[in-house]
Design a protein around this motif. Structure first.
Motif, PDB file in Angstrom:
ATOM      1  N   ILE A  84       4.843  46.415  44.556  1.00 29.33           N
ATOM      2  CA  ILE A  84       5.903  45.980  43.633  1.00 29.33           C
ATOM      3  C   ILE A  84       6.400  47.159  42.805  1.00 29.33           C
ATOM      4  CG2 ILE A  84       6.397  44.515  41.641  1.00 29.33           C
ATOM      5  CD1 ILE A  84       4.416  42.476  42.821  1.00 29.33           C
ATOM      6  N   GLU A  85       5.452  47.991  42.333  1.00 33.34           N
ATOM      7  CA  GLU A  85       5.861  49.155  41.534  1.00 33.34           C
ATOM      8  C   GLU A  85       6.682  50.128  42.364  1.00 33.34           C
ATOM      9  OE1 GLU A  85       2.397  50.881  39.891  1.00 33.34           O
ATOM     10  OE2 GLU A  85       2.018  49.237  38.460  1.00 33.34           O
ATOM     11  N   ARG A  86       6.255  50.370  43.645  1.00 35.26           N
ATOM     12  CA  ARG A  86       7.027  51.279  44.491  1.00 35.26           C
ATOM     13  C   ARG A  86       8.420  50.726  44.774  1.00 35.26           C
ATOM     14  NH1 ARG A  86       1.879  52.524  47.036  1.00 35.26           N
ATOM     15  NH2 ARG A  86       2.113  50.715  48.412  1.00 35.26           N
ATOM     16  N   ALA A  87       8.505  49.415  45.009  1.00 35.70           N
ATOM     17  CA  ALA A  87       9.812  48.813  45.233  1.00 35.70           C
ATOM     18  C   ALA A  87      10.689  48.921  43.987  1.00 35.70           C
ATOM     19  CB  ALA A  87       9.642  47.347  45.645  1.00 35.70           C
ATOM     20  N   TYR A  88      10.065  48.728  42.827  1.00 45.02           N
ATOM     21  CA  TYR A  88      10.820  48.831  41.573  1.00 45.02           C
ATOM     22  C   TYR A  88      11.316  50.263  41.356  1.00 45.02           C
ATOM     23  CZ  TYR A  88      11.792  48.830  36.580  1.00 45.02           C
ATOM     24  OH  TYR A  88      12.394  48.990  35.355  1.00 45.02           O
ATOM     25  N   VAL A  89      10.428  51.244  41.635  1.00 46.45           N
ATOM     26  CA  VAL A  89      10.829  52.644  41.464  1.00 46.45           C
ATOM     27  C   VAL A  89      11.944  53.005  42.433  1.00 46.45           C
ATOM     28  CG1 VAL A  89      10.032  55.029  41.722  1.00 46.45           C
ATOM     29  CG2 VAL A  89       8.594  53.358  40.538  1.00 46.45           C
ATOM     30  N   GLN A  90      11.849  52.522  43.686  1.00 49.33           N
ATOM     31  CA  GLN A  90      12.905  52.795  44.656  1.00 49.33           C
ATOM     32  C   GLN A  90      14.220  52.170  44.234  1.00 49.33           C
ATOM     33  OE1 GLN A  90      12.521  54.790  47.316  1.00 49.33           O
ATOM     34  NE2 GLN A  90      14.741  54.593  47.698  1.00 49.33           N
ATOM     35  N   ALA A  91      14.154  50.938  43.726  1.00 51.81           N
ATOM     36  CA  ALA A  91      15.370  50.283  43.241  1.00 51.81           C
ATOM     37  C   ALA A  91      15.977  51.048  42.071  1.00 51.81           C
ATOM     38  CB  ALA A  91      15.056  48.842  42.835  1.00 51.81           C
TER      39      ALA A  91
END
Length: 220
Positions: A166-173
């Protein structure tokens, strides 16, 4: 005394002692009477004829009873020692059997405990290095306390991996959003830079049209 005797031989010895001491009591009573009457010679004769034998029988009966009781006590001590020895041997046998049983149980359980500890150690190492997927792939077959600890590690690793995703997806977004924002901000600048090229293109178009008209006129 007879009521306290435990066996037939002891009853016989007690009866002998009672008979001997009854005879001695009668002898002593008569001897006292003779001495009280000052019949010393009769008392001496009675003593020599009867008293010595009565006294000897009384002493012998007591000695026989004492020897028998000593033998009984010795036999009881031997029996008690034998019973104690048997009890010690039984206790030692039970202890040895218990130790062997405990050793067998330990040898049977030890491999499972070792495997469980190795699994937990591997999980802890992977957990420290952040390899949560490795922990998820480890199979936990035991259901004891160590297996429960390993299952807890797997659950924690799964939760942490989901949070990291979730954190990686948030950072990518966030990165995508920042890239879009920066590029959108540059669009007007890009458009302003393209304006001279648009004017030059229009001039080229007008010149082309004039050249075509001149060529047509000259052809007439």
């Amino acid at each position: 005394m007879r009521n306290r005797a435990d066996s037939a031989p002891e009853h016989q010895l007690v009866d002998r002692v009672n008979t001997a001491w009854t005879a001695y009591t009668s002898y002593a009573t008569r001897q006292i009477n003779l001495m009280s009457q000052s019949r010393v010679e009769d008392a001496n004769n009675y003593r020599n004829a009867t008293g010595l034998a009565v006294q000897k029988e009384a002493v012998d009966s007591l000695n026989a009873l004492s020897r028998y009781q000593d033998q009984e006590i010795d036999a009881e001590i031997k029996n008690a020692n034998a019973a104690y020895t048997r009890a010690v041997q039984i206790t030692i046998g039970i202890m040895i059997a218990g130790l062997l049983l405990a050793l067998g149980v330990i040898m049977w359980v030890l491999p499972s405990i070792t495997r469980g500890l190795n699994t937990v150690s591997m999980m802890i190492t992977s957990f420290g290095k952040g390899r949560y997927r490795t922990i998820r792939r480890i199979q936990v077959k035991s259901t004891d306390e160590i297996g429960q600890i390993a299952s807890v590690f797997k659950d924690v690793s799964s939760d942490l991996e989901e949070k990291l995703e979730i954190e990686r997806a948030y950072v990518q977004a966030q990165q995508d959003q920042n890239w879009m924002s920066s590029n959108i901000a540059r669009v007007p600048e890009l458009l302003r830079g393209l304006a001279p090229f648009a004017k030059f293109h229009r001039c080229l178009s007008v010149s082309s049209h004039l050249c075509l008209a001149l060529s047509w006129v000259l052809s007439i």
